[in-house]
Design a protein around this motif. Structure first.
Motif, PDB file in Angstrom:
ATOM      1  N   SER A  20       7.982   1.888 -21.350  1.00 38.41           N
ATOM      2  CA  SER A  20       8.820   3.050 -21.631  1.00 38.41           C
ATOM      3  C   SER A  20      10.049   2.565 -22.392  1.00 38.41           C
ATOM      4  CB  SER A  20       9.235   3.704 -20.308  1.00 38.41           C
ATOM      5  OG  SER A  20      10.270   4.614 -20.510  1.00 38.41           O
ATOM      6  N   ARG A  21      10.522   3.371 -23.314  1.00 37.59           N
ATOM      7  CA  ARG A  21      11.726   2.986 -24.072  1.00 37.59           C
ATOM      8  C   ARG A  21      12.947   2.814 -23.191  1.00 37.59           C
ATOM      9  NH1 ARG A  21      11.317   7.718 -28.226  1.00 37.59           N
ATOM     10  NH2 ARG A  21      10.270   8.493 -26.408  1.00 37.59           N
ATOM     11  N   GLY A  22      12.959   3.388 -22.010  1.00 41.24           N
ATOM     12  CA  GLY A  22      14.109   3.302 -21.123  1.00 41.24           C
ATOM     13  C   GLY A  22      14.213   1.996 -20.357  1.00 41.24           C
ATOM     14  N   LEU A  23      13.243   1.108 -20.510  1.00 40.01           N
ATOM     15  CA  LEU A  23      13.265  -0.161 -19.778  1.00 40.01           C
ATOM     16  C   LEU A  23      14.226  -1.146 -20.433  1.00 40.01           C
ATOM     17  CD1 LEU A  23       9.417  -0.524 -19.234  1.00 40.01           C
ATOM     18  CD2 LEU A  23      11.134   0.195 -17.559  1.00 40.01           C
ATOM     19  N   ALA A  24      14.759  -2.039 -19.615  1.00 45.62           N
ATOM     20  CA  ALA A  24      15.652  -3.088 -20.144  1.00 45.62           C
ATOM     21  C   ALA A  24      14.832  -4.056 -20.993  1.00 45.62           C
ATOM     22  CB  ALA A  24      16.314  -3.831 -18.987  1.00 45.62           C
ATOM     23  N   LEU A  25      15.317  -4.324 -22.191  1.00 43.81           N
ATOM     24  CA  LEU A  25      14.610  -5.213 -23.109  1.00 43.81           C
ATOM     25  C   LEU A  25      15.106  -6.652 -22.962  1.00 43.81           C
ATOM     26  CD1 LEU A  25      14.695  -2.955 -26.291  1.00 43.81           C
ATOM     27  CD2 LEU A  25      12.824  -3.206 -24.653  1.00 43.81           C
ATOM     28  N   ALA A  26      14.224  -7.575 -23.272  1.00 50.73           N
ATOM     29  CA  ALA A  26      14.594  -8.989 -23.252  1.00 50.73           C
ATOM     30  C   ALA A  26      15.654  -9.238 -24.317  1.00 50.73           C
ATOM     31  CB  ALA A  26      13.367  -9.854 -23.509  1.00 50.73           C
ATOM     32  N   SER A  27      16.591 -10.109 -24.032  1.00 47.05           N
ATOM     33  CA  SER A  27      17.650 -10.382 -25.011  1.00 47.05           C
ATOM     34  C   SER A  27      17.084 -11.052 -26.260  1.00 47.05           C
ATOM     35  CB  SER A  27      18.745 -11.242 -24.387  1.00 47.05           C
ATOM     36  OG  SER A  27      18.207 -12.457 -23.918  1.00 47.05           O
ATOM     37  N   GLU A  28      16.082 -11.894 -26.093  1.00 46.32           N
ATOM     38  CA  GLU A  28      15.413 -12.514 -27.248  1.00 46.32           C
ATOM     39  C   GLU A  28      14.078 -11.821 -27.436  1.00 46.32           C
ATOM     40  OE1 GLU A  28      15.238 -16.771 -27.229  1.00 46.32           O
ATOM     41  OE2 GLU A  28      17.131 -16.894 -26.143  1.00 46.32           O
ATOM     42  N   ARG A  29      13.974 -11.059 -28.514  1.00 44.87           N
ATOM     43  CA  ARG A  29      12.741 -10.332 -28.801  1.00 44.87           C
ATOM     44  C   ARG A  29      12.633 -10.141 -30.311  1.00 44.87           C
ATOM     45  NH1 ARG A  29      16.581  -6.845 -27.041  1.00 44.87           N
ATOM     46  NH2 ARG A  29      17.017  -5.089 -28.416  1.00 44.87           N
ATOM     47  N   ARG A  30      11.409  -9.952 -30.757  1.00 44.05           N
ATOM     48  CA  ARG A  30      11.174  -9.745 -32.189  1.00 44.05           C
ATOM     49  C   ARG A  30      11.368  -8.292 -32.588  1.00 44.05           C
ATOM     50  NH1 ARG A  30       6.324 -12.046 -30.849  1.00 44.05           N
ATOM     51  NH2 ARG A  30       5.238 -10.352 -31.839  1.00 44.05           N
ATOM     52  N   TYR A  31      11.166  -7.381 -31.664  1.00 42.77           N
ATOM     53  CA  TYR A  31      11.284  -5.954 -31.984  1.00 42.77           C
ATOM     54  C   TYR A  31      11.468  -5.147 -30.711  1.00 42.77           C
ATOM     55  CZ  TYR A  31       6.513  -5.367 -30.301  1.00 42.77           C
ATOM     56  OH  TYR A  31       5.395  -5.332 -29.518  1.00 42.77           O
ATOM     57  N   ALA A  32      11.777  -3.885 -30.876  1.00 39.81           N
ATOM     58  CA  ALA A  32      11.869  -2.934 -29.770  1.00 39.81           C
ATOM     59  C   ALA A  32      11.054  -1.703 -30.158  1.00 39.81           C
ATOM     60  CB  ALA A  32      13.316  -2.551 -29.510  1.00 39.81           C
ATOM     61  N   PRO A  33      10.198  -1.225 -29.289  1.00 44.20           N
ATOM     62  CA  PRO A  33       9.378  -0.058 -29.642  1.00 44.20           C
ATOM     63  C   PRO A  33      10.222   1.209 -29.713  1.00 44.20           C
ATOM     64  CG  PRO A  33       9.098  -0.593 -27.340  1.00 44.20           C
ATOM     65  CD  PRO A  33       9.960  -1.675 -27.926  1.00 44.20           C
ATOM     66  N   ASP A  34       9.779   2.137 -30.548  1.00 42.50           N
ATOM     67  CA  ASP A  34      10.472   3.428 -30.655  1.00 42.50           C
ATOM     68  C   ASP A  34       9.591   4.551 -30.097  1.00 42.50           C
ATOM     69  OD1 ASP A  34       8.547   3.520 -32.604  1.00 42.50           O
ATOM     70  OD2 ASP A  34       9.912   4.085 -34.228  1.00 42.50           O
ATOM     71  N   TYR A  35       8.703   4.192 -29.179  1.00 41.32           N
ATOM     72  CA  TYR A  35       7.798   5.147 -28.539  1.00 41.32           C
ATOM     73  C   TYR A  35       7.505   4.659 -27.120  1.00 41.32           C
ATOM     74  CZ  TYR A  35       4.358   1.560 -29.659  1.00 41.32           C
ATOM     75  OH  TYR A  35       3.690   0.361 -29.755  1.00 41.32           O
ATOM     76  N   ASP A  36       6.916   5.518 -26.322  1.00 42.31           N
ATOM     77  CA  ASP A  36       6.506   5.178 -24.966  1.00 42.31           C
ATOM     78  C   ASP A  36       4.999   4.952 -24.942  1.00 42.31           C
ATOM     79  OD1 ASP A  36       9.092   5.553 -23.930  1.00 42.31           O
ATOM     80  OD2 ASP A  36       8.742   7.700 -23.667  1.00 42.31           O
ATOM     81  N   ALA A  37       4.563   4.109 -24.035  1.00 44.50           N
ATOM     82  CA  ALA A  37       3.139   3.877 -23.810  1.00 44.50           C
ATOM     83  C   ALA A  37       2.908   3.947 -22.294  1.00 44.50           C
ATOM     84  CB  ALA A  37       2.717   2.532 -24.371  1.00 44.50           C
ATOM     85  N   PRO A  38       2.882   5.175 -21.739  1.00 44.77           N
ATOM     86  CA  PRO A  38       2.788   5.336 -20.290  1.00 44.77           C
ATOM     87  C   PRO A  38       1.386   5.060 -19.750  1.00 44.77           C
ATOM     88  CG  PRO A  38       2.849   7.485 -21.343  1.00 44.77           C
ATOM     89  CD  PRO A  38       3.044   6.455 -22.438  1.00 44.77           C
ATOM     90  N   LEU A  39       1.344   4.744 -18.480  1.00 42.34           N
ATOM     91  CA  LEU A  39       0.084   4.433 -17.815  1.00 42.34           C
ATOM     92  C   LEU A  39      -0.909   5.577 -17.927  1.00 42.34           C
ATOM     93  CD1 LEU A  39      -1.686   2.620 -16.039  1.00 42.34           C
ATOM     94  CD2 LEU A  39      -0.493   3.595 -14.048  1.00 42.34           C
ATOM     95  N   GLY A  40      -0.458   6.806 -17.733  1.00 39.48           N
ATOM     96  CA  GLY A  40      -1.365   7.949 -17.808  1.00 39.48           C
ATOM     97  C   GLY A  40      -2.088   8.046 -19.135  1.00 39.48           C
ATOM     98  N   ASP A  41      -1.375   7.785 -20.227  1.00 41.87           N
ATOM     99  CA  ASP A  41      -2.005   7.811 -21.554  1.00 41.87           C
ATOM    100  C   ASP A  41      -3.061   6.722 -21.667  1.00 41.87           C
ATOM    101  OD1 ASP A  41      -0.281   9.860 -22.140  1.00 41.87           O
ATOM    102  OD2 ASP A  41       0.803   8.796 -23.722  1.00 41.87           O
ATOM    103  N   TYR A  42      -2.734   5.537 -21.162  1.00 40.63           N
ATOM    104  CA  TYR A  42      -3.691   4.428 -21.227  1.00 40.63           C
ATOM    105  C   TYR A  42      -4.951   4.752 -20.422  1.00 40.63           C
ATOM    106  CZ  TYR A  42      -5.869  -0.093 -20.577  1.00 40.63           C
ATOM    107  OH  TYR A  42      -6.778  -1.115 -20.524  1.00 40.63           O
ATOM    108  N   LEU A  43      -4.773   5.270 -19.214  1.00 40.42           N
ATOM    109  CA  LEU A  43      -5.938   5.616 -18.403  1.00 40.42           C
ATOM    110  C   LEU A  43      -6.783   6.684 -19.086  1.00 40.42           C
ATOM    111  CD1 LEU A  43      -4.259   5.631 -14.877  1.00 40.42           C
ATOM    112  CD2 LEU A  43      -5.719   3.842 -15.877  1.00 40.42           C
ATOM    113  N   GLY A  44      -6.135   7.620 -19.759  1.00 41.34           N
ATOM    114  CA  GLY A  44      -6.857   8.633 -20.524  1.00 41.34           C
ATOM    115  C   GLY A  44      -7.659   8.028 -21.652  1.00 41.34           C
ATOM    116  N   GLN A  45      -7.094   7.021 -22.324  1.00 44.07           N
ATOM    117  CA  GLN A  45      -7.822   6.333 -23.398  1.00 44.07           C
ATOM    118  C   GLN A  45      -9.040   5.578 -22.856  1.00 44.07           C
ATOM    119  OE1 GLN A  45      -7.467   6.179 -26.824  1.00 44.07           O
ATOM    120  NE2 GLN A  45      -6.112   7.922 -26.487  1.00 44.07           N
ATOM    121  N   LEU A  46      -8.862   4.922 -21.718  1.00 43.45           N
ATOM    122  CA  LEU A  46     -10.010   4.245 -21.105  1.00 43.45           C
ATOM    123  C   LEU A  46     -11.141   5.238 -20.862  1.00 43.45           C
ATOM    124  CD1 LEU A  46      -8.402   1.876 -18.419  1.00 43.45           C
ATOM    125  CD2 LEU A  46      -9.358   1.226 -20.639  1.00 43.45           C
ATOM    126  N   LEU A  47     -10.809   6.353 -20.227  1.00 43.06           N
ATOM    127  CA  LEU A  47     -11.796   7.374 -19.906  1.00 43.06           C
ATOM    128  C   LEU A  47     -12.454   7.932 -21.166  1.00 43.06           C
ATOM    129  CD1 LEU A  47     -13.073   9.122 -17.673  1.00 43.06           C
ATOM    130  CD2 LEU A  47     -11.168  10.710 -17.973  1.00 43.06           C
TER     131      LEU A  47
END
Length: 126
Positions: A20-47
């Protein structure tokens, strides 16, 4: 939790991220996402694609804060396993807790870094 019958194994997705975009990001990172990837969406994709199981991998931009991933594993323990990112000095009890939650692997995020001496005492215990 009530007894849940095991899912019939049809196919396993071996690498996915949830965050989720609201999570604390690592101080050293290459990028930060501008979208969410919630568990429910992933489970829906699996199905939708006929996959019964999946492996969640800790996103590099969250560093070693695996709480979101662990929460997802605990939400669907019969269907998911995980790969976490860890500091080499992680405590054995933390590893045991993660294993009980479904963690089965450790990710070393070495993009742009020299390969550490994995035979050193610091890494050996891990």
């Amino acid at each position: 939790m009530p007894d849940v019958p095991p899912l019939h194994l049809s196919a396993i997705d071996s690498h996915a991220h949830v965050f989720s975009r609201g999570l604390a990001l690592a101080s050293e990172r290459r990028y930060a996402p501008d979208y969410d990837a919630p568990l429910g969406d992933y489970l829906g994709q699996l199905l939708a694609h006929g996959f019964s199981h999946g492996v969640l991998v800790q996103p590099s931009f969250l560093g070693t804060d695996n709480r979101y991933l662990l929460s997802a594993l605990r939400a669907v323990p019969q269907q998911l396993r995980g790969v976490v990112m860890l500091a080499p000095d992680v405590e054995p009890h933390t590893l045991a807790d993660m294993a009980r939650s479904g963690v089965r692997g450790v990710r070393l995020n070495l993009m742009g870094q020299a390969l550490p001496d994995l035979t050193s005492g610091r890494w050996r215990s891990l």
